[in-house]
Design an enzyme around this catalytic site. Sequence first.
Site, short mmCIF file in Angstrom:
data_model
loop_
_atom_site.label_atom_id
_atom_site.label_comp_id
_atom_site.label_asym_id
_atom_site.label_seq_id
_atom_site.Cartn_x
_atom_site.Cartn_y
_atom_site.Cartn_z
N TYR A 142 -29.54 4.38 -32.91
CA TYR A 142 -29.26 5.40 -33.92
C TYR A 142 -30.12 6.65 -33.74
O TYR A 142 -29.76 7.72 -34.21
CB TYR A 142 -29.47 4.84 -35.33
CG TYR A 142 -28.53 3.72 -35.69
CD1 TYR A 142 -27.23 3.68 -35.20
CD2 TYR A 142 -28.95 2.67 -36.50
CE1 TYR A 142 -26.37 2.64 -35.52
CE2 TYR A 142 -28.09 1.63 -36.83
CZ TYR A 142 -26.80 1.62 -36.34
OH TYR A 142 -25.96 0.59 -36.67
N LYS A 192 -31.53 -9.61 -27.60
CA LYS A 192 -30.55 -9.89 -26.54
C LYS A 192 -31.27 -9.84 -25.20
O LYS A 192 -30.88 -9.15 -24.26
CB LYS A 192 -29.40 -8.88 -26.61
CG LYS A 192 -28.17 -9.25 -25.79
CD LYS A 192 -27.48 -10.51 -26.25
CE LYS A 192 -26.23 -10.77 -25.42
NZ LYS A 192 -25.65 -12.11 -25.68
N ASP A 224 -25.88 -12.80 -30.66
CA ASP A 224 -24.56 -13.40 -30.85
C ASP A 224 -24.68 -14.81 -31.43
O ASP A 224 -23.91 -15.21 -32.31
CB ASP A 224 -23.77 -13.41 -29.54
CG ASP A 224 -24.60 -13.83 -28.34
OD1 ASP A 224 -25.82 -14.01 -28.47
OD2 ASP A 224 -24.02 -13.97 -27.24
N ASP A 248 -28.51 -4.08 -38.74
CA ASP A 248 -27.44 -3.48 -39.51
C ASP A 248 -26.27 -4.46 -39.65
O ASP A 248 -25.72 -4.67 -40.74
CB ASP A 248 -26.98 -2.19 -38.81
CG ASP A 248 -26.10 -1.31 -39.68
OD1 ASP A 248 -25.79 -1.72 -40.82
OD2 ASP A 248 -25.72 -0.23 -39.22
N ASP A 252 -25.48 -7.24 -43.11
CA ASP A 252 -24.20 -7.18 -43.81
C ASP A 252 -23.49 -8.53 -43.76
O ASP A 252 -22.87 -8.96 -44.73
CB ASP A 252 -23.30 -6.10 -43.20
CG ASP A 252 -23.58 -4.73 -43.80
OD1 ASP A 252 -24.53 -4.61 -44.59
OD2 ASP A 252 -22.84 -3.78 -43.49
#
Length: 357
Positions: A142, A192, A224, A248, A252
């Site tokens: 971001y 990751k 994942d 993020d 959620d």
Amino acid sequence: MKEYNICLLGGDGIGPEVTDEAVKVMNAVGKKYDMKFNFTKALIGGCAYEKYGVPLPDETLEIAKKSDAVLLGAVGDWKYDTLPPAVRPEKALLGIRKGLNLFANLRPATVFDELISSSTLKPEIVQGVDVMIVRELTGDVYFGEPKGVEVKDGKKVGYNNMIYWEDEVRRIAKIAFETAMLRNKKLCSVDKANVLDVSRLWREVVLEVAKDYPEVELSHLYVDNAAMQLIRDPKQFDVIVTGNIFGDILSDEASMLTGSLGMLPSASLSADGPGMFEPIHGSAPDIKNQNIANPIATILSAGMLLKYGLKNSQANDDIENAVKKVLKAGYRTKDIMSEGMKEVGTKEMGDLIVKNL
């Protein structure tokens, strides 16, 4: 009497409605603890763009910087979707996080026993879930450079740089370990590292920080797998720490364990300035000014403001207990309504929580 200056950013959509209810609750609990709150309203998001042509005016950022804490509602509206990216309401969130150096986001996902039926998962999966996700907030894709869209060899190409400096990882890791020490001393770091160089650095630094916290049980998951495990067996987690984009998405996902975005608060913290506290839900412009929005997430965010921003854990506990009492009594807003319960509006829910403080 202790006085505190609070920057109040209602924002767009249902934001002003739910922050109004949080203010009522803060003022009520403040009387018990001899605290006075001086709220200063400022514009952010689409409403700021309408007046100033930018989603984050300098005046708003200055008010926020001079405050003891910031309480935010929500930003955004579909009518702004065609604006240039630089002036979209959501740009204000990135700007204020950077401006206040809010590098750590604490997002709890707690399932209230009274709302187990609201979750789309089986009761035996979600009952007792209490997870804290610690998300790094000012790095990653971001904010990484270079970024942009350009034409190469006659074709458009878009790119963002996923980047972390070791000190950025170290400071968020410390927050996560400290958080785990206050809970059940279990921390899962999500990355990751099997694919990304930046994640290998992340894991290396987290392992270094872990040496200072031998009491904390540290584990690692690829993002994942972590996403799958949050649905398969969420109770295995206590504290999760991860980067900006992974956090993020995962936070959620974790929020839906509880059945409604309207129930979950968050805290964004700085090392040397005011924190910002906000519900995780969006601005929901389709239900604006209808007195049906759920204010509980914002009220619980106000509780986190008292706990993490003003160092009054007992006031936060009082607010959480009042929310539980109201839910136990069967009162629900539309988003968490179920058969046999009593549906109330935004203002009525705020009044009920004040009454039960």
